[in-house]
Design a protein around this motif. Sequence first.
Motif, short mmCIF file in Angstrom:
data_model
loop_
_atom_site.label_atom_id
_atom_site.label_comp_id
_atom_site.label_asym_id
_atom_site.label_seq_id
_atom_site.Cartn_x
_atom_site.Cartn_y
_atom_site.Cartn_z
N LEU A 194 27.18 40.21 20.62
CA LEU A 194 26.59 39.22 19.72
C LEU A 194 27.59 38.74 18.68
N VAL A 195 28.54 39.62 18.35
CA VAL A 195 29.51 39.28 17.29
C VAL A 195 30.94 39.21 17.78
N TRP A 196 31.22 39.82 18.96
CA TRP A 196 32.61 39.82 19.43
C TRP A 196 32.67 39.97 20.93
N THR A 197 33.53 39.19 21.56
CA THR A 197 33.94 39.37 22.95
C THR A 197 35.44 39.09 23.01
N PRO A 198 36.15 39.69 23.95
CA PRO A 198 37.61 39.45 24.02
C PRO A 198 37.96 37.97 24.12
N TYR A 199 37.16 37.22 24.87
CA TYR A 199 37.35 35.78 25.04
C TYR A 199 35.97 35.13 25.09
N PRO A 200 35.88 33.84 24.82
CA PRO A 200 34.60 33.16 25.08
C PRO A 200 34.24 33.31 26.56
N PRO A 201 33.05 33.78 26.89
CA PRO A 201 32.73 34.11 28.29
C PRO A 201 32.78 32.93 29.24
N PRO A 260 45.16 28.59 35.20
CA PRO A 260 46.46 29.18 35.54
C PRO A 260 46.43 30.70 35.67
N ASN A 261 45.47 31.37 35.00
CA ASN A 261 45.39 32.83 35.05
C ASN A 261 44.21 33.32 35.88
N LYS A 262 43.77 32.52 36.86
CA LYS A 262 42.63 32.94 37.67
C LYS A 262 42.99 34.14 38.55
N LEU A 263 42.01 34.97 38.79
CA LEU A 263 42.15 36.18 39.60
C LEU A 263 43.26 37.10 39.10
N ALA A 264 43.43 37.12 37.77
CA ALA A 264 44.43 38.01 37.17
C ALA A 264 43.98 39.46 37.31
N PRO A 265 44.89 40.39 37.58
CA PRO A 265 44.51 41.80 37.71
C PRO A 265 44.24 42.42 36.34
N LEU A 266 43.87 43.69 36.35
CA LEU A 266 43.64 44.40 35.10
C LEU A 266 44.93 44.44 34.29
N SER A 267 44.82 44.14 33.00
CA SER A 267 45.99 44.12 32.14
C SER A 267 45.56 44.32 30.70
N ALA A 268 46.54 44.40 29.81
CA ALA A 268 46.23 44.54 28.39
C ALA A 268 45.55 43.28 27.86
N ALA A 269 45.86 42.13 28.44
CA ALA A 269 45.25 40.88 27.99
C ALA A 269 43.83 40.74 28.53
N HIS A 270 43.63 41.16 29.77
CA HIS A 270 42.30 41.09 30.40
C HIS A 270 42.00 42.46 30.99
N TRP A 271 41.22 43.25 30.28
CA TRP A 271 41.02 44.65 30.67
C TRP A 271 40.40 44.80 32.05
N GLY A 322 40.38 42.05 34.24
CA GLY A 322 40.87 40.92 35.00
C GLY A 322 40.09 39.64 34.73
N THR A 323 40.36 38.63 35.55
CA THR A 323 39.66 37.35 35.42
C THR A 323 39.08 36.95 36.78
N ASP A 324 38.13 36.01 36.75
CA ASP A 324 37.50 35.59 38.00
C ASP A 324 38.22 34.38 38.58
N SER A 325 37.60 33.71 39.56
CA SER A 325 38.23 32.60 40.27
C SER A 325 38.45 31.37 39.40
N LEU A 326 37.82 31.32 38.22
CA LEU A 326 38.01 30.20 37.30
C LEU A 326 38.79 30.62 36.05
N GLY A 327 39.30 31.83 36.06
CA GLY A 327 40.08 32.30 34.93
C GLY A 327 39.25 32.85 33.77
N ARG A 328 37.95 33.02 33.97
CA ARG A 328 37.10 33.56 32.91
C ARG A 328 37.28 35.08 32.82
#
Length: 272
Positions: A33-40, A46-57, A59-65
């Motif tokens: 309600l008050v915090w998420t790493p990124y807007p959902p 450019p970062n779609k399907l990114a693996p687990l990382s410090a930036a995306h714990w 990963g990301t989906d097919s649209l980079g979310r």
Amino acid sequence: AVRDFAMRARSHPSFLLGAAITGLLLLSALVSLVWTPYPPAELDIPNKLAPLSAAHWLGTDSLGRDVLSQLLVGAQNSIVVGLVAVAIGMGLGVTLGCMASAKRGWVEELIMRASDLTFAFPALLTAIMLGAVYGPGVVTGIVAIGLFMVPVFARTTRAAANSVWATDYVLAARAAGKGGWRITLDHVLPNIAGVLIVQATVQFALAFLVEAALSYLGLGTQPPKPSWGRMLNEAQQLLFDAPQLAVWPGLAIAASVLGLNLVGDGLRDLLD
């Protein structure tokens, strides 16, 4: 009584495990309600399907979310749908069950036969019919799940209330001139509250599953609002390229249902 319940709860391992899992679910929803790493709903192609990382714990989906952000906000959706649907089912079902038990005769028969008829329309079928008329969405899912739960609570309430109506203290209350609804409020409901609480917990877990199923089929929560069911739907096209996209929402659903069922089983033991 509260202290005694707390002492017995601390010695009930499965209840404690279920409470911990359920507490984590609630905490996730509150944090989102008050915090998420990124807007959902934020796209980052450019970062779609990114693996687990410090930036995306997660990963990301097919649209980079960001997957973690979607999971956190998706918990909100599941909890809201579950709470409102159970409130609808419990409110109507307990009222009808108490009425059937208090009135008996043709009133009880009519309510029970109507409950049998409602069982012929599961939540999915009801959602399809409502979606065809009013369009798919959260409200459609809530109403479909809530209506499906009405006969469940009605039958549970009637069965538990009938046993209370046969007790000596209720017979004494009737002899003293108390009316049916007065007896229901003063004696029946307080004595079946434990049964109803357990049933509500079990139905809450079921609501999570049904909400995920409806969203998976496109009948529940609509984009861009995150939903665990829709995350599974979007992940099925990428099961071989990015299987983790199906793993995370699947684990979230399974853990939530497991936690709520453990809480329900524990409450059944503790309130007996």
